[in-house]
Design a protein around this motif. Structure first.
Motif, mmCIF file in Angstrom:
data_model
loop_
_atom_site.group_PDB
_atom_site.id
_atom_site.type_symbol
_atom_site.label_atom_id
_atom_site.label_comp_id
_atom_site.label_asym_id
_atom_site.label_seq_id
_atom_site.Cartn_x
_atom_site.Cartn_y
_atom_site.Cartn_z
ATOM 1 N N VAL A 94 0.859 -1.181 0.000
ATOM 2 C CA VAL A 94 0.000 0.000 0.000
ATOM 3 C C VAL A 94 0.897 1.233 0.000
ATOM 4 C CG1 VAL A 94 -1.735 1.293 1.289
ATOM 5 C CG2 VAL A 94 -1.814 -1.205 1.252
ATOM 6 N N THR A 95 0.639 2.138 -0.938
ATOM 7 C CA THR A 95 1.372 3.398 -1.031
ATOM 8 C C THR A 95 0.404 4.534 -0.740
ATOM 9 O OG1 THR A 95 2.818 2.473 -2.733
ATOM 10 C CG2 THR A 95 2.772 4.866 -2.525
ATOM 11 N N VAL A 96 0.785 5.416 0.161
ATOM 12 C CA VAL A 96 -0.068 6.541 0.552
ATOM 13 C C VAL A 96 0.687 7.839 0.300
ATOM 14 C CG1 VAL A 96 -1.329 7.634 2.452
ATOM 15 C CG2 VAL A 96 -1.143 5.138 2.359
ATOM 16 N N SER A 97 -0.002 8.811 -0.310
ATOM 17 C CA SER A 97 0.594 10.146 -0.446
ATOM 18 C C SER A 97 -0.290 11.151 0.275
ATOM 19 C CB SER A 97 0.776 10.532 -1.916
ATOM 20 O OG SER A 97 -0.458 10.757 -2.536
ATOM 21 N N VAL A 98 0.357 12.022 1.044
ATOM 22 C CA VAL A 98 -0.346 13.045 1.820
ATOM 23 C C VAL A 98 0.238 14.395 1.433
ATOM 24 C CG1 VAL A 98 -0.929 13.880 4.118
ATOM 25 C CG2 VAL A 98 -0.624 11.419 3.738
ATOM 26 N N SER A 99 -0.616 15.287 0.916
ATOM 27 C CA SER A 99 -0.186 16.620 0.480
ATOM 28 C C SER A 99 -0.713 17.667 1.444
ATOM 29 C CB SER A 99 -0.736 16.921 -0.923
ATOM 30 O OG SER A 99 -0.367 15.917 -1.823
ATOM 31 N N ALA A 125 8.673 4.304 10.791
ATOM 32 C CA ALA A 125 9.667 3.276 10.475
ATOM 33 C C ALA A 125 9.700 2.160 11.514
ATOM 34 C CB ALA A 125 11.048 3.908 10.331
ATOM 35 N N ASP A 126 9.221 2.446 12.726
ATOM 36 C CA ASP A 126 9.204 1.432 13.778
ATOM 37 C C ASP A 126 7.984 0.516 13.708
ATOM 38 O OD1 ASP A 126 11.577 2.416 14.829
ATOM 39 O OD2 ASP A 126 10.559 3.795 16.199
ATOM 40 N N PHE A 127 7.047 0.805 12.800
ATOM 41 C CA PHE A 127 5.819 0.011 12.718
ATOM 42 C C PHE A 127 5.990 -1.159 11.753
ATOM 43 C CE2 PHE A 127 4.134 3.327 15.151
ATOM 44 C CZ PHE A 127 2.886 2.957 15.629
ATOM 45 N N LYS A 128 5.320 -2.242 12.080
ATOM 46 C CA LYS A 128 5.389 -3.470 11.279
ATOM 47 C C LYS A 128 4.988 -3.198 9.828
ATOM 48 C CE LYS A 128 3.481 -8.120 10.998
ATOM 49 N NZ LYS A 128 2.504 -9.068 11.535
ATOM 50 N N GLY A 129 5.792 -3.708 8.897
ATOM 51 C CA GLY A 129 5.466 -3.624 7.483
ATOM 52 C C GLY A 129 5.880 -2.348 6.788
ATOM 53 N N HIS A 130 6.485 -1.402 7.514
ATOM 54 C CA HIS A 130 6.900 -0.135 6.901
ATOM 55 C C HIS A 130 7.974 -0.406 5.850
ATOM 56 C CE1 HIS A 130 9.052 3.783 6.695
ATOM 57 N NE2 HIS A 130 7.818 4.240 6.728
ATOM 58 N N GLN A 131 7.804 0.182 4.654
ATOM 59 C CA GLN A 131 8.743 -0.059 3.554
ATOM 60 C C GLN A 131 9.441 1.204 3.070
ATOM 61 O OE1 GLN A 131 6.284 -2.150 0.655
ATOM 62 N NE2 GLN A 131 7.060 -4.096 1.423
ATOM 63 N N GLY A 132 9.335 2.272 3.821
ATOM 64 C CA GLY A 132 10.053 3.484 3.440
ATOM 65 C C GLY A 132 9.144 4.674 3.204
ATOM 66 N N ALA A 133 9.779 5.842 3.096
ATOM 67 C CA ALA A 133 9.040 7.084 2.890
ATOM 68 C C ALA A 133 9.867 8.033 2.042
ATOM 69 C CB ALA A 133 8.711 7.735 4.231
ATOM 70 N N ASP A 139 3.696 -2.878 3.665
ATOM 71 C CA ASP A 139 3.614 -4.126 2.904
ATOM 72 C C ASP A 139 2.187 -4.602 2.672
ATOM 73 O OD1 ASP A 139 3.133 -4.844 5.540
ATOM 74 O OD2 ASP A 139 4.509 -6.554 5.521
ATOM 75 N N ASN A 140 1.230 -4.132 3.486
ATOM 76 C CA ASN A 140 -0.173 -4.476 3.247
ATOM 77 C C ASN A 140 -1.085 -3.487 3.977
ATOM 78 O OD1 ASN A 140 -0.740 -5.468 5.983
ATOM 79 N ND2 ASN A 140 0.448 -7.278 5.425
ATOM 80 N N TYR A 141 -2.374 -3.599 3.680
ATOM 81 C CA TYR A 141 -3.376 -2.677 4.213
ATOM 82 C C TYR A 141 -3.449 -2.727 5.742
ATOM 83 C CZ TYR A 141 -7.956 -0.667 5.193
ATOM 84 O OH TYR A 141 -8.965 0.086 5.705
ATOM 85 N N THR A 142 -3.414 -3.925 6.307
ATOM 86 C CA THR A 142 -3.536 -4.076 7.759
ATOM 87 C C THR A 142 -2.417 -3.335 8.482
ATOM 88 O OG1 THR A 142 -4.608 -6.222 7.482
ATOM 89 C CG2 THR A 142 -3.671 -5.761 9.644
ATOM 90 N N ASN A 143 -1.195 -3.499 8.022
ATOM 91 C CA ASN A 143 -0.070 -2.818 8.670
ATOM 92 C C ASN A 143 -0.125 -1.308 8.448
ATOM 93 O OD1 ASN A 143 0.948 -5.169 9.753
ATOM 94 N ND2 ASN A 143 2.273 -5.582 8.011
#
Length: 195
Positions: free
Chosen positions: A20-25, A48-56, A76-80
């Motif tokens: 899941v990719t999220v953009s916030v403007s 970055a400390d949360f499960k499934g984080h893949q970068g920002a 890595d997924n919606y739940t995380n």
């Protein structure tokens, strides 16, 4: 449920949707840029400390971002992703933005194959149509699998098939994610994103 411009996909199993990719403007008040950047830095560090984080990625205001700051983060997924977005840590850190920004944040979220079709300079774009994504991915996956098999066959020949396939798949996904798809998306952006 994930809704695209032509299809609807239903699933009872969170995690099936893939990354899941999220953009916030956000528009920042003049003179508040340094304080805003510090708050965003704190948010990114906490995420970055949360499960499934893949970068920002953080984009500073420019004409391509409508003179807004844009934060793009991936899980890595919606739940995380929901775990981060609904966390008390995030809620507390967002309070620090009060008084620094104008109006509400504009948020967009993409899942699945859209992860490979992102343009950092256009974070809030609509994803390409599913058939265009399929056409591009079929060509690239075929070329990569064929090329990697021909290139690695002399080195991996004595290994069991399962190990050979695993090595090829790992290399293919890494090459697609970090090398090929960012360049192909930029190269084909006018065709991929036209309506």
């Amino acid at each position: 449920m994930r809704v695209t411009n032509k299809e609807t996909h239903w699933s009872n199993h969170p995690g099936d949707e893939g990354p899941v990719t999220v953009s916030v403007s956000r528009k920042v008040k003049p003179g508040s840029e340094a304080a805003y950047e510090q708050c965003v830095s704190d948010l990114v560090s906490a995420a970055a400390d949360f499960k499934g984080h893949q970068g920002a990625t953080i984009l500073r205001p420019s004409s391509a971002t409508n003179d807004e700051y844009v934060i793009i983060y991936r899980f890595d997924n919606y739940t995380n992703c929901q775990g981060w977005e609904q966390s008390e840590v995030r809620a507390q850190l967002l309070k620090n933005l009060e008084g620094l920004v104008e109006g509400e944040a504009s948020t967009q979220q993409g899942t699945g194959l859209e992860f490979w079709f992102t343009l950092p300079e256009l974070p809030a774009h609509k994803p390409p149509s599913p058939h265009k994504m399929a056409i591009v991915l079929i060509g690239i996956v075929y070329a990569l699998v064929l090329g990697l098999n021909l290139l690695l066959k002399p080195l991996l020949g004595p290994l069991p098939s399962a190990i050979t396939i695993l090595i090829v798949v790992v290399l293919q996904v890494l090459l697609m994610t970090y090398v090929i798809m960012p360049r192909v998306t930029v190269l084909l952006k006018h065709w991929l994103f036209d309506d």
